[in-house]
Design a protein around this motif. Structure first.
Motif, PDB file in Angstrom:
ATOM      1  N   TYR A  46      13.005   9.749  -1.620  1.00 22.31           N
ATOM      2  CA  TYR A  46      12.103   9.200  -2.422  1.00 22.31           C
ATOM      3  C   TYR A  46      11.449   7.907  -1.815  1.00 22.31           C
ATOM      4  CZ  TYR A  46      15.811   5.688  -3.179  1.00 22.31           C
ATOM      5  OH  TYR A  46      16.775   4.630  -3.044  1.00 22.31           O
ATOM      6  N   ALA A  47      10.243   7.857  -2.522  1.00 24.34           N
ATOM      7  CA  ALA A  47       9.025   6.680  -1.881  1.00 24.34           C
ATOM      8  C   ALA A  47       8.992   5.914  -3.180  1.00 24.34           C
ATOM      9  CB  ALA A  47       8.038   7.152  -1.323  1.00 24.34           C
ATOM     10  N   SER A  48       8.880   4.600  -2.870  1.00 24.09           N
ATOM     11  CA  SER A  48       8.384   3.816  -3.995  1.00 24.09           C
ATOM     12  C   SER A  48       6.919   3.183  -3.129  1.00 24.09           C
ATOM     13  CB  SER A  48       9.412   2.501  -4.349  1.00 24.09           C
ATOM     14  OG  SER A  48       9.494   1.929  -2.886  1.00 24.09           O
ATOM     15  N   LEU A  49       6.030   2.994  -4.140  1.00 24.90           N
ATOM     16  CA  LEU A  49       4.724   2.883  -3.889  1.00 24.90           C
ATOM     17  C   LEU A  49       4.558   1.579  -4.947  1.00 24.90           C
ATOM     18  CD1 LEU A  49       4.921   6.190  -3.694  1.00 24.90           C
ATOM     19  CD2 LEU A  49       2.407   5.715  -3.224  1.00 24.90           C
ATOM     20  N   SER A  50       3.945   0.246  -4.366  1.00 23.30           N
ATOM     21  CA  SER A  50       3.600  -0.746  -5.358  1.00 23.30           C
ATOM     22  C   SER A  50       2.343  -1.150  -4.702  1.00 23.30           C
ATOM     23  CB  SER A  50       4.658  -1.818  -5.377  1.00 23.30           C
ATOM     24  OG  SER A  50       5.836  -1.355  -5.909  1.00 23.30           O
ATOM     25  N   TYR A  51       1.313  -1.533  -5.447  1.00 21.26           N
ATOM     26  CA  TYR A  51       0.061  -2.269  -5.174  1.00 21.26           C
ATOM     27  C   TYR A  51      -0.439  -3.076  -6.233  1.00 21.26           C
ATOM     28  CZ  TYR A  51      -4.726  -2.735  -3.604  1.00 21.26           C
ATOM     29  OH  TYR A  51      -5.917  -3.328  -3.085  1.00 21.26           O
ATOM     30  N   ASN A  52      -0.775  -4.337  -5.748  1.00 21.98           N
ATOM     31  CA  ASN A  52      -1.265  -5.508  -6.680  1.00 21.98           C
ATOM     32  C   ASN A  52      -2.708  -5.717  -6.356  1.00 21.98           C
ATOM     33  OD1 ASN A  52      -1.838  -7.576  -8.357  1.00 21.98           O
ATOM     34  ND2 ASN A  52       0.145  -8.505  -8.137  1.00 21.98           N
ATOM     35  N   GLY A  53      -3.540  -5.359  -7.021  1.00 20.30           N
ATOM     36  CA  GLY A  53      -4.961  -5.960  -6.613  1.00 20.30           C
ATOM     37  C   GLY A  53      -5.591  -7.032  -7.355  1.00 20.30           C
ATOM     38  N   TYR A  54      -4.635  -7.534  -8.265  1.00 17.15           N
ATOM     39  CA  TYR A  54      -4.925  -8.809  -8.660  1.00 17.15           C
ATOM     40  C   TYR A  54      -4.155 -10.046  -7.914  1.00 17.15           C
ATOM     41  CZ  TYR A  54      -5.511  -5.884 -12.970  1.00 17.15           C
ATOM     42  OH  TYR A  54      -5.927  -4.847 -13.906  1.00 17.15           O
ATOM     43  N   ALA A  55      -3.589  -9.728  -6.910  1.00 20.79           N
ATOM     44  CA  ALA A  55      -2.757 -10.482  -6.071  1.00 20.79           C
ATOM     45  C   ALA A  55      -3.236 -12.072  -5.729  1.00 20.79           C
ATOM     46  CB  ALA A  55      -2.001  -9.885  -4.883  1.00 20.79           C
ATOM     47  N   HIS A  56      -2.248 -12.946  -6.047  1.00 24.62           N
ATOM     48  CA  HIS A  56      -2.558 -14.406  -5.468  1.00 24.62           C
ATOM     49  C   HIS A  56      -1.599 -14.426  -3.987  1.00 24.62           C
ATOM     50  CE1 HIS A  56      -3.005 -14.994  -9.739  1.00 24.62           C
ATOM     51  NE2 HIS A  56      -3.877 -15.801  -9.210  1.00 24.62           N
ATOM     52  N   PHE A  57      -0.440 -13.621  -3.878  1.00 32.86           N
ATOM     53  CA  PHE A  57      -0.156 -13.381  -2.569  1.00 32.86           C
ATOM     54  C   PHE A  57      -0.590 -12.353  -1.989  1.00 32.86           C
ATOM     55  CE2 PHE A  57       3.160 -10.714  -0.240  1.00 32.86           C
ATOM     56  CZ  PHE A  57       3.450 -11.799   0.756  1.00 32.86           C
ATOM     57  N   ASP A  58      -0.872 -12.690  -0.498  1.00 41.01           N
ATOM     58  CA  ASP A  58      -1.511 -11.720   0.281  1.00 41.01           C
ATOM     59  C   ASP A  58      -0.339 -11.022   1.503  1.00 41.01           C
ATOM     60  OD1 ASP A  58      -2.942 -10.262   2.401  1.00 41.01           O
ATOM     61  OD2 ASP A  58      -4.351 -12.062   2.879  1.00 41.01           O
ATOM     62  N   SER A  59      -0.201  -9.804   1.130  1.00 46.40           N
ATOM     63  CA  SER A  59       0.744  -9.025   1.855  1.00 46.40           C
ATOM     64  C   SER A  59       0.595  -8.834   3.568  1.00 46.40           C
ATOM     65  CB  SER A  59       1.301  -7.894   1.255  1.00 46.40           C
ATOM     66  OG  SER A  59       0.161  -7.056   1.251  1.00 46.40           O
ATOM     67  N   ASP A  60      -0.722  -9.227   3.813  1.00 41.74           N
ATOM     68  CA  ASP A  60      -0.920  -9.491   5.169  1.00 41.74           C
ATOM     69  C   ASP A  60      -0.180 -10.507   6.070  1.00 41.74           C
ATOM     70  OD1 ASP A  60      -2.714  -7.089   5.316  1.00 41.74           O
ATOM     71  OD2 ASP A  60      -4.300  -8.451   5.190  1.00 41.74           O
ATOM     72  N   GLU A  61       0.456 -11.454   5.190  1.00 39.08           N
ATOM     73  CA  GLU A  61       1.151 -12.338   5.668  1.00 39.08           C
ATOM     74  C   GLU A  61       2.410 -11.623   6.236  1.00 39.08           C
ATOM     75  OE1 GLU A  61       3.929 -16.186   4.104  1.00 39.08           O
ATOM     76  OE2 GLU A  61       2.166 -15.364   3.080  1.00 39.08           O
ATOM     77  N   TRP A  62       2.955 -10.704   5.893  1.00 36.31           N
ATOM     78  CA  TRP A  62       3.783  -9.854   6.520  1.00 36.31           C
ATOM     79  C   TRP A  62       3.683  -8.813   7.301  1.00 36.31           C
ATOM     80  CZ3 TRP A  62       6.514  -8.209   0.894  1.00 36.31           C
ATOM     81  CH2 TRP A  62       7.056  -9.370   0.615  1.00 36.31           C
ATOM     82  N   MET A  63       2.153  -8.898   7.764  1.00 34.95           N
ATOM     83  CA  MET A  63       1.637  -8.051   8.907  1.00 34.95           C
ATOM     84  C   MET A  63       1.199  -8.865  10.220  1.00 34.95           C
ATOM     85  SD  MET A  63       2.217  -4.836   7.673  1.00 34.95           S
ATOM     86  CE  MET A  63       1.454  -3.865   9.059  1.00 34.95           C
TER      87      MET A  63
END
Length: 393
Positions: free
Chosen positions: A227-244
Motif C-alpha cells: 500500500y501507499a500513503s499519499l499526503s499533500y498540504n497546499g496550505y502549508a506553513h512548513f516547507d517539506s523541501d527542508e527534508w529534501m
C-alpha cells in the motif's frame, strides 16, 4: 549519425509552457516551429523569440505542415478537445497532466489518437524524474525484495500562489487533486510496479477565499497487499523541501528565508481579476515574465517532495542528487548523474516513441489510470467510503 529532430507546435503559452521552455531550449532534439494562444502578447513574444508562425486557435496550428508534435499546454479543461484536433490532423500529441477531467474524455483522446495512428504521451508529470525512474530500476532489479509500503508527502504554499478563477473551482479542473495528486499518484504507481485496486481518502478545503481542495491524504492498496500513503498540504506553513536538503521541486537551490512569500503577496491583491492579471504577467509574454537564461545544466534533478519506499530488505529514499539506501546493516548514497537538461526525461520518452518506435510508459492508458485514482479521491471523501478501481494498468 545525426539525431532526428522533434518539430513541436505549442498549444497554449501559459504557465505549463513557461515551465517546459527551459527543456525545449536546452535539448538539441527539439525545435519549436509554431504556437497558438488567445493572448496577442504571448503570440508576438513567441514570434520574436523563435521566428515562427503563431496562431489564435488550435485548428490553425494543427494544420501547419511544419508541426510534427502538438504540445497541449492549454488549461486542463481544454486538453481533451485540443488533443482530438491535433490527432485529426495527424499530429503526435504530448499533453500536460492531468490528461483530462473525466474518464470519458480520456477514452475519447485515446480513441482519436489510435484511429489517426498517432502517439499520445502525457507529461510532464514528476514520475518522469530520474530519481524515481532510477529507484524503480533498483526495485525491479530484485536486490531489495518486493515493495511493501510507500509513503509520499509534500507540504507547499500551492494554494496561495496566483490563480485564475477556474483554478479555484474543482469542477473546472482546479485544486490540488487535479494539479498535484496526479504527480504523487503517478510516482507511487510506478514505484509499486503493480495495479492499485482500492482507495480511501480525506480532503481538505479549508480557506473560504480559495474554494477548492488544497490538501489531501489517501491510502492506496495494490494487488499484492502493498500500500501507499499519499499526503499533500497546499496550505502549508512548513516547507517539506527542508527534508529534501533545500532543493526545490524544479531542482534549484531554495532559500529558507523566502518563507511566507506567497501569502504576503496574495494579501496585497484586491480582487480575483487582479490575481489573474498577476499570474498572466509572470507567464510567457507577460509584462513581468523573465526568460530562462542559457547556463550550465541544473546540478540537481526535479522532485515532488519526500518519498520513502519500504521493501523487504531495505528502505529507499529518492533525493534530488542521489538515492539513499537504508539496508539491514549499512546506509549508503547511490549518486545520480547530473541532469543533461531540465526534464530531459520527457524528451527521452517522446523521442524514443516517435523516432525509435518504442512503447512509452506515460501513454493514454497509463494517464487514464492516474485520473481514475484522482477522481476516486474526490468520490471517497464525498461518500466517506473505500472506492474500488477498475481501469488500472
Amino acid at each position: 549519425m545525426e539525431t532526428a529532430i522533434l518539430r513541436i507546435g505549442v498549444a497554449g503559452l501559459g504557465r505549463a509552457f513557461s515551465v517546459m521552455l527551459p527543456t525545449f531550449l536546452a535539448d538539441s532534439r527539439v525545435r519549436l516551429v509554431a504556437a497558438c494562444d488567445p493572448r496577442e502578447a504571448a503570440r508576438e513574444r513567441f514570434r520574436r523569440d523563435f521566428g515562427c508562425p503563431v496562431y489564435q486557435d488550435i485548428e490553425s496550428l494543427a494544420r501547419d505542415p511544419r508541426v510534427q508534435v502538438v504540445y497541449v499546454a492549454s488549461p486542463h479543461q481544454f486538453h481533451a478537445a485540443h488533443t482530438r484536433v491535433a490527432a485529426a490532423h495527424g499530429k503526435d500529441v504530448l499533453v500536460e497532466k492531468p490528461m483530462a477531467l473525466s474518464l470519458q474524455e480520456c477514452d475519447d483522446m485515446i480513441d482519436a489518437c489510435r484511429a489517426a495512428g498517432v502517439r499520445l504521451i502525457v507529461g510532464h508529470c514528476h514520475s518522469f524524474d530520474t530519481p524515481y525512474l532510477r529507484t524503480r530500476e533498483l526495485i525491479a532489479g530484485g536486490e531489495f525484495g518486493a515493495v511493501k509500503m510507500i509513503h509520499a508527502l509534500n507540504y507547499t504554499d500551492y494554494l496561495f500562489r496566483p490563480r485564475r478563477p477556474e483554478e479555484l473551482e474543482t469542477a473546472r479542473g482546479g485544486g490540488a487533486i487535479f494539479s498535484q495528486a496526479a504527480h504523487q499518484v503517478d510516482i507511487v504507481r510506478m514505484l509499486a510496479g503493480e495495479r492499485p485496486v482500492r482507495l480511501r481518502s480525506a480532503l481538505g478545503n479549508w480557506h473560504p477565499g480559495r474554494p477548492t481542495e488544497g490538501a489531501y491524504s489517501a491510502l492506496l492498496w495494490f494487488e499484492s497487499g502493498a500500500y501507499a500513503s499519499l499526503s499533500y498540504n497546499g496550505y502549508a506553513h512548513f516547507d517539506s523541501d527542508e527534508w529534501m536538503e533545500w532543493i526545490g521541486e524544479m531542482g534549484g537551490a531554495k532559500n529558507p528565508d523566502d518563507y511566507g512569500q506567497a501569502r504576503r503577496r496574495l494579501a496585497t491583491l484586491r480582487s480575483p481579476d487582479e490575481e489573474a492579471d498577476l499570474k498572466a504577467a509572470g507567464t510567457y509574454g507577460g509584462s513581468s515574465y523573465v526568460a530562462p537564461r542559457a547556463s550550465r545544466p541544473p546540478a540537481s534533478h526535479q522532485h515532488f517532495g519526500p518519498i520513502l519506499v519500504s521493501c523487504e530488505k531495505a528502505d529507499l529514499r529518492p533525493m534530488a542528487q542521489d538515492i539513499l539506501v537504508y539496508g539491514d546493516a549499512t546506509r549508503e548514497r547511490r549518486p545520480l548523474p547530473v541532469p543533461a537538461a531540465p526534464r530531459h526525461e520527457v524528451i527521452d520518452e517522446l523521442h524514443a516513441a516517435i523516432h525509435g518506435g518504442k512503447p512509452c510508459l506515460h501513454d493514454g492508458r497509463w494517464a487514464k489510470a492516474t485520473l481514475e485514482i484522482c477522481l476516486a479521491m474526490l468520490q471517497s471523501d464525498a461518500e466517506g467510503r473505500d472506492v474500488l478501481l477498475h481501469h488500472q494498468v
